[in-house]
Design a protein around this motif. Sequence first.
Motif: not given
Length: 709
Positions: A119-124
């Motif tokens: 769910s958060g790899y792009q943000t990370f």
Amino acid sequence: MKEYRIKGLSCPNCSLELEQQIRQLENGDSASISYNSGKLNVDEKVNIEEVEKVLASDNASIMKVNHDHHNGHDHDHGNQKTLILLLSISATIFLVTLFMENQVDTSLVIFYLLAMALSGYQTFLKGLKNLFRFKFNIETLMTIALIGAVSIGEWKEGTLVAILFGLNELLEGYGMEKARKSMEKLLDIAPKEATIIQDGMEQVVSIQSLKVNDIVLVRSGGKIPSDGMIVSGNSSVNESAITGESMPIEKSSGEEVFGGSINNEGVLKVQITKAYEDSSLAKILHLVEEAQDTKTPTELFINRFSKYYTPSIMIISGIVMVVPPLLFGGSWGEWFYQGLAVLIVGCPCALILSSPIANISGITSNARNGILVKGSVFLEQLGKIDTLAFDKTGTLTKGQPYVQEYEAFDQKSFFTVAAAIEKSSSHPLAKAVMKKIEEYSIDHKEADEIETVSGQGIIAQVDGQKYWVGNEKNIEHLTIPVPIQHKITAMKKEGLTLVIVASQHQILGIFGIADQIREESHSVVKALHETGIKNTVMLTGDHEKTAEKVAKQVGVKRYYGNLLPEEKVEMIKALTKQGKVAMIGDGINDAPALASADLGIAMGKGTDSAIETADIVLMQDHLEKLPDAISIAKRVNRTIKLNISLALGLKLIALLLTVPGLLTLWIAILADMGATILVTLISLTILWQGKEDKGYSSKDDVESNLQTS
């Protein structure tokens, strides 16, 4: 400058950062990105491959503006589907892991990490890049928060933060896409093709290839491709795409039609009078599209505020982490956790979204009603005006003289002589006289030796006798009897313009002519007062008595007559010292006054001069929709203020929870997400309300409603 459509813009703040990066490229210092419309303007000399690399860093890409609009939406829709799938998988893994945690050992941490990554790899990834560049934005804040949560073993809350932030991003994108789609459905009313008739043969061509004087065939239900004149056929035409008028208008040979209007029945042959790019519809759509890119003072302030806001949150977060343990003996772990929560609360998503969706919704709602607002800054101004100045002729009145009353002293000759002399004149007063005479069965005789006397009227012979038609100066050869003089004085006191018909020896009769007041003027002025307009003023070049009469009938509070164009400007300048002033006129003679007011509103029903002159254009030939436009503008302004209050208020409440140490990561993300959802939904209600006002259901688009109305 070259224009591109951009796909995949994630947020307004990210768009600003991408713009700044592109401006650092060679020849890129004039580049601009509009998050609202999803467009990039850049110098043609810029290396477009370098631009694409910059955009790719935020998962955005470009598409030339002349491609099909729907491609961009398909791409965005695909991104949304992917994000929904990833969030669904993450949420499922999180819930299953949460349920099993009480039964299985803590080795299930791997599943939390998996859910967090999905769910958060792009943000990370974005956040890590920004962190190494010392660029502190939303992704940076979230990445630091996730790293911090993992480092102190808060696996559950870290995963929940990642999932909720992904959901927040999804909803944020959905809200802006909804506003953009609504605008593009409005822009999509332009016809794509036309059936041209050449050498008796029909040929389907692109509207861009149409030339002036081409003859096009428009069948029942078809769109008229560009402005033109009917050369064959009769039909009712739906002009709501241009003017917002819901009722069709009967058209026949010799009458003008607008491009984009719909032929309801029958077959029309139309001679093109303007190439499509010069047509009223093309200009309207271009201006509506441009309107999305303007920024209000409020938006500019928010953008400036955001530059300092995010670093400030970083500093506050650091203080929360360090000061309580150092000075007050607090637990490092506990206050480190509180500091991470402050980072999440500090995301400025809701604040940045507080204005653009509301403004796009307001511009779109007004455009559906035939009210062209040329930018968000003018929409904001429209919601703030407290004084409205009207031109009289063509605005409060129809600008079409008519005979309000007449007095015949020689019943036999009065109409006969007037008809013989006036029928060949193109003067508006002559046309009014002829319209009245045509109500009776009068034999039209021929006039000879016609002589026009400037500023007085006409002298001519009918049946060998000399007659005079005109104003009082034209009958100076006569001694006017007292009763007739009393009648002349009485008619002048009523504000009527006189056309006197006389022979060598006597006055045959008098026409009292007035400019017909629009039927809706009184109700519109009343509605304007109800919307909060404190002062209504009429400015006219007509004499004082006419001004007084019209002012009383329509209900304006003040009036000024005998004004020259430059005197109107002086009056507007004086009024602007007392409040926010909008001037409404026909867009031609009133151009100086329109330009001098805080806001210029032109009436025009599609005329070029009206579209080009003012800040706002009423495409109808009347004022009926003006109160609605002001109501929408006021609602947009109220919505933006409410949005800003909610965005900052929820964050403030969450931040105050740090004082007793009650702030948690999930409360922080819910506060941020809650503000974003509220801001988006409240802004979109303007759009939905606009559809309800016009009779649209929330699922209908503009084109289908035009075709079925």
